[in-house]
Design a protein around this motif. Sequence first.
Motif, PDB file in Angstrom:
ATOM      1  N   LYS A  70       0.770  -1.309   0.053  1.00  0.00           N
ATOM      2  CA  LYS A  70       0.033   0.078   0.054  1.00  0.00           C
ATOM      3  C   LYS A  70       0.862   1.156  -0.060  1.00  0.00           C
ATOM      4  N   THR A 102      -4.147   3.718   3.790  1.00  0.00           N
ATOM      5  CA  THR A 102      -5.325   3.033   2.896  1.00  0.00           C
ATOM      6  C   THR A 102      -4.613   3.140   1.640  1.00  0.00           C
ATOM      7  N   ASP A 103      -5.391   2.826   0.487  1.00  0.00           N
ATOM      8  CA  ASP A 103      -4.989   2.915  -0.936  1.00  0.00           C
ATOM      9  C   ASP A 103      -4.884   4.504  -1.275  1.00  0.00           C
ATOM     10  N   THR A 104      -5.561   5.401  -0.540  1.00  0.00           N
ATOM     11  CA  THR A 104      -5.608   6.665  -0.818  1.00  0.00           C
ATOM     12  C   THR A 104      -4.881   7.611   0.160  1.00  0.00           C
ATOM     13  N   ARG A 117      -2.425   9.683  -1.766  1.00  0.00           N
ATOM     14  CA  ARG A 117      -1.863   9.390  -3.083  1.00  0.00           C
ATOM     15  C   ARG A 117      -2.166  10.026  -4.226  1.00  0.00           C
TER      16      ARG A 117
END
Length: 124
Positions: A32, A102-104, A120
């Motif tokens: 991640k 998290t992913d972002t 991100r």
Amino acid sequence: MRARLACALAVMAFASGASADDAKLEKIDPAKLVGRWDAQNTKTGLVIEFTKDGKTKSAFMLSPGKPIRVEGTYTIEGNKLITVVKSGDQEAKETLTVTKLTDTELVGTMERGREKAFVRSKDK
């Protein structure tokens, strides 16, 4: 001298951050973390990239039209993200205790107790 200044400024740009209880935090998922991240609430426009092979590339502006680029390495120890940047014979090390990944979003607390937040980057 300029190399030392760039190294120190890169760490300072990365280092802004409230302390957290390490025992409650999860380990960082390296997958991640990989990618480009834009720092939030900074005047320098800091962007940092983490690669799969443990390297970092950072860019930020101290004055208009004069970007500063710094390369280094990173390691992960549990929920700690440790970055090391070198400029000439100077080395600067910072530790971010990650409280959210998290992913972002990437959020954490620097050693000095200040929170740092990244999102991100949309352009990869």
